[in-house]
Design a protein around this motif. Structure first.
Motif, PDB file in Angstrom:
ATOM      1  N   TYR A  85       0.976  -1.182  -0.140  1.00 23.30           N
ATOM      2  CA  TYR A  85      -0.107   0.118   0.144  1.00 23.30           C
ATOM      3  C   TYR A  85       0.900   1.157  -0.102  1.00 23.30           C
ATOM      4  CZ  TYR A  85      -4.069  -2.950   1.025  1.00 23.30           C
ATOM      5  OH  TYR A  85      -5.136  -3.881   0.876  1.00 23.30           O
ATOM      6  N   LEU A  86       1.860   1.397   0.788  1.00 23.12           N
ATOM      7  CA  LEU A  86       2.822   2.627   0.916  1.00 23.12           C
ATOM      8  C   LEU A  86       3.480   2.641  -0.717  1.00 23.12           C
ATOM      9  CD1 LEU A  86       3.960   4.694   2.634  1.00 23.12           C
ATOM     10  CD2 LEU A  86       5.733   3.110   3.318  1.00 23.12           C
ATOM     11  N   ILE A 146       2.264   1.817  -3.178  1.00 19.81           N
ATOM     12  CA  ILE A 146       1.252   2.158  -4.313  1.00 19.81           C
ATOM     13  C   ILE A 146       0.856   3.768  -4.087  1.00 19.81           C
ATOM     14  CG2 ILE A 146      -1.101   2.124  -5.002  1.00 19.81           C
ATOM     15  CD1 ILE A 146      -0.837  -0.873  -4.578  1.00 19.81           C
ATOM     16  N   ALA A 147       0.990   4.019  -2.730  1.00 21.99           N
ATOM     17  CA  ALA A 147       0.571   5.569  -2.499  1.00 21.99           C
ATOM     18  C   ALA A 147       1.702   6.522  -3.078  1.00 21.99           C
ATOM     19  CB  ALA A 147       0.322   5.662  -0.898  1.00 21.99           C
ATOM     20  N   ILE A 148       2.876   6.155  -2.820  1.00 23.05           N
ATOM     21  CA  ILE A 148       4.071   6.831  -3.142  1.00 23.05           C
ATOM     22  C   ILE A 148       3.998   6.946  -4.869  1.00 23.05           C
ATOM     23  CG2 ILE A 148       6.593   6.888  -3.099  1.00 23.05           C
ATOM     24  CD1 ILE A 148       6.751   5.826  -0.614  1.00 23.05           C
ATOM     25  N   CYS A 149       3.756   5.826  -5.295  1.00 24.87           N
ATOM     26  CA  CYS A 149       3.539   5.949  -6.858  1.00 24.87           C
ATOM     27  C   CYS A 149       2.623   6.828  -7.260  1.00 24.87           C
ATOM     28  CB  CYS A 149       3.291   4.565  -7.518  1.00 24.87           C
ATOM     29  SG  CYS A 149       5.242   3.474  -7.278  1.00 24.87           S
ATOM     30  N   ALA A 150       1.389   6.859  -6.667  1.00 20.05           N
ATOM     31  CA  ALA A 150       0.387   7.589  -7.014  1.00 20.05           C
ATOM     32  C   ALA A 150       0.528   9.223  -6.890  1.00 20.05           C
ATOM     33  CB  ALA A 150      -0.847   7.463  -6.101  1.00 20.05           C
ATOM     34  N   VAL A 151       1.289   9.416  -5.757  1.00 22.02           N
ATOM     35  CA  VAL A 151       1.576  10.754  -5.569  1.00 22.02           C
ATOM     36  C   VAL A 151       2.852  11.326  -6.435  1.00 22.02           C
ATOM     37  CG1 VAL A 151       2.706  12.347  -3.659  1.00 22.02           C
ATOM     38  CG2 VAL A 151       1.025  10.714  -3.183  1.00 22.02           C
TER      39      VAL A 151
END
Length: 859
Positions: free
Chosen positions: A698-699, A701-706
């Motif tokens: 999840y972390l 994925i969140a970093i990639c999205a940001v």
């Protein structure tokens, strides 16, 4: 007055035009006045302003003035009522002599616009001069033997007046012996003779006194007298006689000295010494005549004595006496009338009166520059003068009156082409041969501010090293102005604008007179790489003209920033970094990585790392020259000290080089001393590992999205900026460039640093910045795969380095957390060999060092 015919509209238009026609006629014709001589001060002469068609209210604003070539103080004009009056005593005889015509020529000059009028004031003669005899008492000798009707010539009186005032009549006091005979010749001149009317007897009357009275024709009559004393002689009774009583002679005025005028031949009826004749000039002959003529006493030849000048005097009357040598002597008389003939012996005279000098170069055509008057003392055709100008001058002569001209502008002027004209006026008379005279007037062309200051080029590029002293001179601008005096006096100023949040005047200033540009404060390459501004040059004319020049000031980088260490890992006392290393690691194991950045650019920001330690420590560890990675050089032994202190020296490649020091404390621990997990943790190891994997996913994925959102925002912002700017490539992405090479290899290209310069005009500019070298010194690790934040840090302007370091630390902590979680989830079994780590049982086994590769520049 002529009758006006036509309809009411026609009559009304004609009535409106009558004042203008009268003013035009007054400005183009001559006005005549007359005034008697000896008039009192203030005597009315004429309403000159009204006769010239001028309003009384415009006399003073238009600079109404009267000038006279002869005597400027005789007449004056009252500017309040426009009346011409007598200002001082006018003596006609002093002004014009015995000339039949006597007048005062006045030039009436009115400015704004310039007009010149000519006024003739005739001076009328009054009977203010009585007849005057050459002497008050005259003695005459008469022989008693003289016959009746004997005639003795008398010198008549002269009157300075003219006309009827000079018309003389004579009267002799009553006498039985003598009477007066007056004869008038065709020259309107009178000859007086004293005639003997009765025989003389010396014994009865030895002396006879007579009074001769001359009366003029003026009103009231004026008289002059002469006392005549007649002495009666008792001797020689025959007087010499001339063939004629009056002789007329004409002489050229250039007759040479000593020229024979005529030869007199008198006769005497006596004999012996009484018939011997001696010639002489009469006592009545003036001193002026005696200086011009002389007579031989024996031969009777009359010759010229001095230079004759027709312009000085046109005629002479010479009284000649022929006396015998008898006792008493007797004499006869005759008169020689000499008239001079004019020749062309006087050159014309040119008088220039400047009125409007200097002349503005934008003066309109037809503007009056000067007044010119010509004259010639000769008479007739010899005194007729024509004027001409020197060729190739933008002026011409306009005749305003007889022998009066105006010098007017005929073509446009340009002071920058010709600033001064020497105008030569040539006056030529009509004599044969013709005589000429020249006069020159220097016409200066006054400057008009019609040229703006001009710079040699529209733009200048200036290079200035940063950290300059305050007030340092960085450049000098210079503009030239083709005008003169204050119109060419150039002053310089900054075109004020804002540079970021500050005014341009807080960075630079320009000296108003010299054009020197000064830096008011030290410039910082890290804050401002390009300062673009404009300098204005304006002249002092009215209205002022100006132009601008653009200055591009590039601030060159100097090595004024030392390397800055980036915090990482566990920071101990004194800023040192502590690391735990198991003794089981083999050669090439990366212990930690020292990270540093440099705020400078280019070589000044190229960092290298050196290990400063003891010999034993140096043999156990090594540091990457350009990566800062600290790794083992061999497998650890039991004899190695459990605590190792490493001192890493970071230095840049500037001149002089600046350094920073990092301290790394390495603790060697046994595998058995590694922290043990609790029993509860061992029981829940599988569950925790699964949950950590889920959290990591999840972390990530969140970093990639940001990150994707950030990249998308940057791309959208760049596209909008490029679409709003010219397509000259100002916003086009720069190509990475290979900067230099070193002994260990070439710099690898990295993201090119872009900086928007503070020019305030035009699109942002791309500049080449420094790159961090990426030479690998050991096997890849999680720390090696972290983002190149050092290069990103170098590519930004660090107005607030603490904020950037804080952001960097936050990002570094997040990345470290991800790396540690990955290691924890993928931690190998201690009992099994780790394929990614060297075999601890084989201390001599090291990973082959890969040769650093130079990446080719790509888009």
């Amino acid at each position: 007055m002529p009758s006006l015919r036509g309809g009411p509209e026609v009559r009304q238009c004609l009535l409106l035009l009558l004042p203008f026609l009268a003013a035009w006629e007054a400005g183009n014709s001559q006005i005549h006045y007359s005034v008697p001589e000896e008039a009192k001060h203030g005597t009315f002469v004429g309403r000159i302003a009204q006769d010239l068609g001028l309003e009384l209210t415009e006399l003073v604003p238009r600079l109404f003035r009267v000038a006279s070539k002869d005597r400027g103080d005789l007449l004056e004009v009252n500017l309040q009522n426009g009346i011409l009056f007598v200002n001082s005593r006018i003596d006609r005889e002093e002004l014009c002599g015995r000339s039949a015509e006597c007048s005062i020529h006045l030039e009436v000059i009115v400015d704004r616009p310039l007009q010149v009028f000519h006024v003739e004031v005739e001076v009328r003669d009054i009977n203010d001069n009585p007849p005057r005899f050459p002497m008050t008492e005259k003695t005459i000798q008469f022989s008693e033997s003289r016959s009746l009707d004997s005639r003795f010539p008398l010198e008549g009186a002269s009157d300075a007046d003219i006309g009827v005032n000079a018309l003389l009549s004579y009267k002799l006091s009553p006498s039985e012996l003598f009477f007066l005979d007056v004869q008038t010749s065709d020259e309107l001149s009178q000859s007086l003779f004293l005639v003997l009317g009765k025989s003389l007897d010396r014994e009865e009357d030895a002396e006879v006194k007579l009074l001769l009275v001359a009366t003029d024709g003026g009103k009231p009559e004026l008289t002059g007298t002469v006392q005549i004393l007649i002495k009666v002689l008792d001797v020689n009774d025959n007087e010499p006689t001339f063939p004629q009583s009056v002789y007329k002679v004409q002489l050229l005025e250039n007759t040479a000295n000593g020229t024979l005028v005529m030869k007199l031949n008198a006769s005497d009826a006596d004999e012996g010494s009484n018939s011997e004749i001696v010639y002489s000039l009469g006592s009545d002959v003036s001193s002026t005549t005696r200086t011009k003529f002389q007579i031989d006493p024996n031969s009777g030849e009359v010759r010229t004595k001095g230079e004759l000048d027709y312009e000085e005097r046109t005629s002479y009357e010479i009284q000649v006496i022929a006396s015998d040598k008898g006792t008493p002597a007797m004499s006869g008389h005759c008169k020689i009338s000499v008239k001079l003939v004019d020749i062309n012996d006087n050159t014309p005279e040119v008088s220039i009166t400047s009125l409007s000098l200097p002349v503005q170069e934008n003066a309109p055509l037809g503007a009056v520059i000067a007044l010119i008057s010509v004259s010639d003392r000769d008479s007739g055709v010899n005194g007729q003068v024509t004027c001409s100008l020197s060729p190739h001058v933008p002026f011409k002569l306009v005749s305003t009156f007889k022998n009066y001209y105006s010098l007017v502008l005929d073509s446009a002027l340009d002071r920058e082409t010709i600033s001064n004209y020497d105008v030569i006026v040539t006056a030529r008379d009509g004599g044969s041969p013709s005589l000429l005279a020249t006069a020159s007037v220097s016409v200066e062309v006054a400057d008009v501010n019609d040229n703006a200051p001009v710079f040699a080029q529209p733009e200048y590029t200036v290079f200035v090293k940063e950290n300059n002293p305050p007030g340092a001179h960085i450049f000098t601008v210079s503009a030239m102005d083709a005008d003169a005096q204050e119109n060419a006096l150039v002053s310089y100023s900054l075109v004020e604008r804002r540079v970021g949040e500050r005014l341009l005047s807080s960075y630079v200033s320009v000296h108003a007179e010299s054009g020197k540009v000064f830096a008011l404060q030290p410039l910082d390459h890290e804050e401002l790489e390009l300062l673009q501004f404009q300098v204005s040059a304006r002249d002092a004319g009215v209205p002022a003209l100006g132009s601008n020049v653009t200055l591009q000031v590039f601030v060159l980088d100097e090595n004024d920033n030392a390397p800055l260490l980036l915090p990482q890992g566990a920071v101990g006392v004194g800023g040192s970094v502590s690391e735990l290393v198991p003794r089981s690691v083999g050669s090439g194991h990366v212990v930690t990585k020292v990270r540093a950045v440099d705020a400078d650019s280019g070589y000044n920001a190229w960092l290298s790392y050196e290990l400063q330690s003891t010999v034993s420590t140096r043999s156990l560890f090594r540091v990457g020259l350009y990566t800062g990675e600290i790794s083992t050089t061999r497998a650890l032994d039991e004899v190695d000290a459990p605590r190792q202190r490493l001192l890493v020296l970071v230095k840049d490649h500037g001149e002089p080089s600046l350094t920073a020091t990092a301290t790394v404390l390495v603790s060697l621990v046994e595998n058995s001393q590694a922290p043990k997990t609790s029993s509860r943790a061992l029981v829940d190891a599988a569950g925790q590992e699964a949950s950590l994997v889920t959290v990591n996913v999840y972390l990530i994925i969140a970093i990639c999205a940001v990150s994707s959102l950030l990249v998308l925002t940057l791309l959208l912002y760049t596209a909008l900026r490029c679409s709003a700017m010219p397509t000259d490539g100002a916003c086009a992405p720069g190509r990475p460039m290979l900067v230099c090479s070193s002994a260990v290899g070439s710099w690898s290209y990295s993201q090119q640093r872009r900086q928007r310069v503070c020019s305030g005009e035009g699109p942002p500019k791309t500049d080449l910045m420094a790159f961090s070298p990426s030479l690998s010194q050991g096997p890849e690790s999680a720390e090696e795969r972290q983002p190149p934040l050092e290069a990103e840090y170098l590519g930004k302007k660090r107005k607030t380095p603490r904020r950037q370091l804080s952001l960097y630390n936050e990002f570094q902590d997040s990345w470290s957390y991800i790396v540690k979680s990955s290691r924890k989830n993928n931690k190998p079994n201690p009992t099994q060999p780790n394929p990614t780590q060297p075999n601890p049982t084989k201390p001599n086994q090291t990973k082959t060092k890969q040769k650093p590769k130079i990446k080719s520049p790509t888009n």
